[in-house]
Scaffold this active site. Structure first.
Site, PDB file in Angstrom:
ATOM      1  N   GLU A  42       0.948  -1.802  -0.272  1.00 52.04           N
ATOM      2  CA  GLU A  42      -0.311  -0.056   0.065  1.00 52.04           C
ATOM      3  C   GLU A  42       0.987   1.295   0.513  1.00 52.04           C
ATOM      4  O   GLU A  42       0.504   2.596   0.196  1.00 52.04           O
ATOM      5  CB  GLU A  42      -1.234   0.182   0.929  1.00 52.04           C
ATOM      6  CG  GLU A  42      -2.142  -1.462   1.379  1.00 52.04           C
ATOM      7  CD  GLU A  42      -2.720  -0.993   2.702  1.00 52.04           C
ATOM      8  OE1 GLU A  42      -3.638   0.157   2.623  1.00 52.04           O
ATOM      9  OE2 GLU A  42      -2.532  -2.184   3.320  1.00 52.04           O
TER      10      GLU A  42
ATOM     11  N   SER B  27      -6.981  -2.255   2.577  1.00 57.01           N
ATOM     12  CA  SER B  27      -6.754  -1.827   0.978  1.00 57.01           C
ATOM     13  C   SER B  27      -7.520  -3.109  -0.178  1.00 57.01           C
ATOM     14  O   SER B  27      -7.285  -2.628  -0.428  1.00 57.01           O
ATOM     15  CB  SER B  27      -5.924  -0.908   0.644  1.00 57.01           C
ATOM     16  OG  SER B  27      -5.780   0.325   1.139  1.00 57.01           O
TER      17      SER B  27
ATOM     18  N   TYR C 130      -9.913   2.283  -5.881  1.00 52.18           N
ATOM     19  CA  TYR C 130      -8.905   3.363  -6.127  1.00 52.18           C
ATOM     20  C   TYR C 130      -9.079   3.559  -7.972  1.00 52.18           C
ATOM     21  O   TYR C 130      -8.028   4.038  -8.106  1.00 52.18           O
ATOM     22  CB  TYR C 130      -7.143   2.612  -6.366  1.00 52.18           C
ATOM     23  CG  TYR C 130      -6.813   2.400  -4.549  1.00 52.18           C
ATOM     24  CD1 TYR C 130      -7.606   3.667  -3.526  1.00 52.18           C
ATOM     25  CD2 TYR C 130      -6.920   1.121  -3.619  1.00 52.18           C
ATOM     26  CE1 TYR C 130      -7.158   4.171  -2.019  1.00 52.18           C
ATOM     27  CE2 TYR C 130      -7.256   1.515  -2.113  1.00 52.18           C
ATOM     28  CZ  TYR C 130      -6.817   1.859  -1.950  1.00 52.18           C
ATOM     29  OH  TYR C 130      -7.334   2.541  -0.049  1.00 52.18           O
TER      30      TYR C 130
ATOM     31  N   ARG D 158     -11.700   3.613  10.832  1.00 52.19           N
ATOM     32  CA  ARG D 158     -12.315   3.796  10.344  1.00 52.19           C
ATOM     33  C   ARG D 158     -13.499   2.051  10.748  1.00 52.19           C
ATOM     34  O   ARG D 158     -12.898   1.267   9.770  1.00 52.19           O
ATOM     35  CB  ARG D 158     -12.776   3.246   8.781  1.00 52.19           C
ATOM     36  CG  ARG D 158     -13.975   3.587   8.229  1.00 52.19           C
ATOM     37  CD  ARG D 158     -13.367   3.553   6.331  1.00 52.19           C
ATOM     38  NE  ARG D 158     -12.861   2.683   5.980  1.00 52.19           N
ATOM     39  CZ  ARG D 158     -12.005   1.908   5.013  1.00 52.19           C
ATOM     40  NH1 ARG D 158     -10.991   2.993   4.965  1.00 52.19           N
ATOM     41  NH2 ARG D 158     -11.481   0.774   5.063  1.00 52.19           N
TER      42      ARG D 158
ATOM     43  N   ASP E  59     -15.068  -1.239   9.177  1.00 49.46           N
ATOM     44  CA  ASP E  59     -16.459  -1.546   7.535  1.00 49.46           C
ATOM     45  C   ASP E  59     -17.685  -2.636   8.021  1.00 49.46           C
ATOM     46  O   ASP E  59     -16.635  -3.408   8.785  1.00 49.46           O
ATOM     47  CB  ASP E  59     -15.702  -2.162   6.635  1.00 49.46           C
ATOM     48  CG  ASP E  59     -14.313  -0.883   6.008  1.00 49.46           C
ATOM     49  OD1 ASP E  59     -14.717  -0.259   6.213  1.00 49.46           O
ATOM     50  OD2 ASP E  59     -12.862  -1.363   5.369  1.00 49.46           O
TER      51      ASP E  59
ATOM     52  N   GLU F 217     -14.418  -5.579   9.135  1.00 49.61           N
ATOM     53  CA  GLU F 217     -13.201  -5.539   9.557  1.00 49.61           C
ATOM     54  C   GLU F 217     -12.944  -4.008  10.682  1.00 49.61           C
ATOM     55  O   GLU F 217     -13.754  -3.128  10.183  1.00 49.61           O
ATOM     56  CB  GLU F 217     -11.859  -5.433   8.819  1.00 49.61           C
ATOM     57  CG  GLU F 217     -11.920  -4.626   7.465  1.00 49.61           C
ATOM     58  CD  GLU F 217     -10.972  -4.617   6.571  1.00 49.61           C
ATOM     59  OE1 GLU F 217      -9.997  -4.524   6.454  1.00 49.61           O
ATOM     60  OE2 GLU F 217     -10.750  -6.221   5.719  1.00 49.61           O
TER      61      GLU F 217
ATOM     62  N   ASN G 287     -10.470  -0.723  10.208  1.00 49.76           N
ATOM     63  CA  ASN G 287      -9.202  -0.115   9.520  1.00 49.76           C
ATOM     64  C   ASN G 287      -8.235   0.359  10.537  1.00 49.76           C
ATOM     65  O   ASN G 287      -9.400   2.040  10.941  1.00 49.76           O
ATOM     66  CB  ASN G 287      -9.193   0.254   7.743  1.00 49.76           C
ATOM     67  CG  ASN G 287      -7.969   0.957   7.682  1.00 49.76           C
ATOM     68  OD1 ASN G 287      -7.634   1.335   7.858  1.00 49.76           O
ATOM     69  ND2 ASN G 287      -7.938   0.622   6.721  1.00 49.76           N
TER      70      ASN G 287
ATOM     71  N   GLY H  30      -7.459   6.070   4.675  1.00 52.39           N
ATOM     72  CA  GLY H  30      -6.835   6.799   3.773  1.00 52.39           C
ATOM     73  C   GLY H  30      -6.905   7.951   3.912  1.00 52.39           C
ATOM     74  O   GLY H  30      -8.095   8.242   4.570  1.00 52.39           O
TER      75      GLY H  30
END
Length: 294
Positions: free
Chosen positions: A7, A128, A191, A230, A232, A245, A247, A251
């Site tokens: 990443e 990611s 992305y 974050r 999810d 999960e 994070n 980002g």
């Protein structure tokens, strides 16, 4: 920013955006683009605190956090333990389940692949959505040519609304609904410009949104995360969120999910970066003094 994980390029994009925002806000910030001699590069930079936007292996799994602890440099994001636990999706799911939070059902991976299809498979320790695959047959598993399945996990697909709930300093921000045109929110969907639609707040009833935010806060608390992690989730037809999960260092480009949530809450990107910087600390409780670096 940077680092050596898969990443790296995303980290550089996040770092550039944060650096610009901090400097525009009057913070004496410098970019520390890590390559090989991480401790040497950080020591040479002479920083008082670190704004960590290293995504993935070594930067998000507790390794750089431990190094910064030893160096006595306060940093943003979660500490060593929380970072390591959240990076290992299997251990993270065990703790979430123990805390009473719902997660997708695990599917056993036998010697010849998952014991049932369709499944989602993903690496145990990556971010990611790198390595995320939706498999519908044994032939698709064989085509991946995975040699060490112990580093992978399989989960039963869950139908519902996919959302991301950022939690800033313990308080949930408005959830973002994620709608990938391919049907799978993988690396390409994240992305590739135009590959995914986003709605913030998510198109769910107000009471469901509040419940999801409460569940996200509970998930972050269960893993002892800090900063702006974050969570999810997928919200099933009954309005129950299943945690996919956590994070710990999401980002930070101006189009990433965390900034989208903050913007809906009336928090500009510059204000968001300053708020995260203010949380920089060591696990022993020492807070940052001034300044910042990436």
């Amino acid at each position: 920013m940077g680092g050596t994980s898969a990443e790296r390029e995303i980290s550089l994009r996040s770092g550039s955006a944060v650096l610009k925002a901090l400097q525009n806000s009057g913070v004496d910030a410098v970019a520390v683009e890590l390559n090989n001699d991480w401790s040497g590069q950080i020591a040479k930079a002479g920083i008082q605190s670190a704004f960590n936007v290293l995504h993935g292996t070594l930067g998000e799994d507790g390794c750089v956090q431990g190094m910064l602890e030893v160096m006595g440099i306060p940093y943003t994001g979660s500490g060593v333990m929380a970072s390591a636990l959240c990076m290992n999706k299997k251990l993270c799911k065990q703790i979430l389940t123990h805390a009473g939070l719902k997660v997708p059902l695990d599917i056993t991976i036998a010697a010849d692949g998952p014991i049932r299809y369709p499944v989602f498979i993903k690496p145990v320790s990556e971010g990611s959505s790198i390595g995320l695959h939706h498999l519908t047959s044994k032939a698709e598993w064989q085509a991946l040519a995975i040699h060490n399945s112990e580093n992978w996990m399989a989960e039963m697909p869950v139908k519902g609304v996919e959302i991301a709930v950022a939690v800033l300093d313990g308080k949930a921000l408005p959830p973002v609904e994620v709608v990938p045109k391919s049907g799978v929110y993988d690396f390409a969907s994240k992305y590739t410009s135009g590959a995914t639609e986003y709605f913030c707040p998510a198109r769910l009833p107000a009471e469901t949104l509040r419940y999801c935010m409460q569940r996200a806060e509970a998930a972050v608390a269960a893993l002892h995360c800090s900063g702006a992690p974050r969570v999810d989730m997928i919200v099933d037809s009954g309005g129950e969120p299943l945690v996919l999960e956590i994070n710990t260092l999401p980002g930070m480009t101006e189009t990433s999910l965390l900034p989208k949530s903050a913007a809906t809450a009336g928090i500009s990107f510059e204000e968001l970066c300053l708020s995260i910087l203010a949380t920089a600390s060591l696990e022993n409780g020492e807070m940052m003094q001034s300044g910042g670096a990436l």
